[in-house]
Motif scaffolding. Sequence first.
Motif: not given
Length: 461
Positions: A324-335
């Motif tokens: 359900e998160w597919e293409a859903a966010f303007d910014l994705v941070l993976c630290d």
Amino acid sequence: MAEKGKKRKQDQARLAAVRVLYQVLEEGAFSNESAAYHLSGPGLDARDRAFASALIFGSLANLARIDYDLAQVSSRPPDKLDPWVRTILRMGIWRLFYSYQVTTAAACDESVHLARFLVGEKVTGFVNGIMRRLARQRPVLEGPGSQAIEAGLSPQLFDLLSAWYGPEAALALGEWSLQTPASVTIRANACRMEAFEKWSLSQEARNLSLEKRPWPPMSYSLVPSGNDLAATQAYRQGLYSLQSRAAMLVGHLSAVQPQDRNLDLCAAPGGKSGHLAELTGCQGSILACDLSPQRLALIDAMTERLGLDCIKTLVQDATKGQAEWEAAFDLVLCDVPCSGLGLLQKRPEIRWRVNPESIDRLLAIQQAILEKAGSYVAAAGHLLYTTCTINPRENEEQVEAFLASEAGRDFELCDLTGELETLLKGNLPPPMSSRLPACLCLLPHRDGTDGFFIARMKRRG
């Protein structure tokens, strides 16, 4: 632990320090977490905490040379000694050779009394003999790996750093990480700047020698002098967060905009999520995820303290997908979880815990997180990949592999040079990666802050 046969009251600062060292060296604890626990007791004042911190972090940073000295004079191999005896001797050797505020006799005497208190009378003769032998003459450091040991690096870590940056840089990095920082960097809460500026004129701020740092924006320094910076009135009121200048650059280089939908996949303890919220004036939404409710509790406590109501938390394994998160966010941070080799000054135990095998285990996790993160980015959105390591395999090579993969085919690498020039204001040349010049790669000995890597990618669309 045998706390028997004591004939005098033990100094609480030394006792707390040796317990932290035991947990870190013998039980695998993290130095910052163990120190925070053992040095927070009411029996220690600011001077005690400063002294205990010097014992802990000095002993850990110089462990390679300390263990060399111990091995040269002990009739038994150090790894065959009673764990408490080994820990007491390690701290005692640091006092003997690195502390300028103790006599030789006092360093020996302290070690013997600690051994009597924690182990028993039977080991005091051995401890006294080792300390007296070293006090008479320190062993000459010689043989293969001697330069690395003097710089506080294990031969294995020296070889890794040399392969990546050359022997000269490896030694410089080791020597830099042996230094004790004079101050701690904080990030002012951009949502409470009026209150922060008022506090900056207070006696508490003056006592902590508050100073503005030249870069990046909202960065200041404090001199703790043994005080707990998380116990100050300003911290409790949410006027600042403890964060390095390197970590602050993550938020500043994120391209985050008000009203953005943001996802932080490896968020705890929450510093970067908090910074994103402050940069947008809490106008967007942030979903901060981590592996356990315990880790999310740290984020919840932070958001309440800072007054940030745009951050929601969710237990989520970042290596597992969410359809359900597919293409859903303007910014994705993976630290992402990493080897932490940019933090040798703050976390000295990393020096002997990192090896090629431990790095290999991390690579698969990082790759899985990055691939899943890419699928959550909306068209024209950004993917931010960050680590606190200086290992090219975890940094540039991971980004290159992602961009060459099916998961990364719709992404392009953003050149951060221009943004860094603006942020650094001429105080530092943009620290771009020599391997992937569009990305930031901070090196501690060169740039005077934590080692850090930041890559930003934009999804076409």
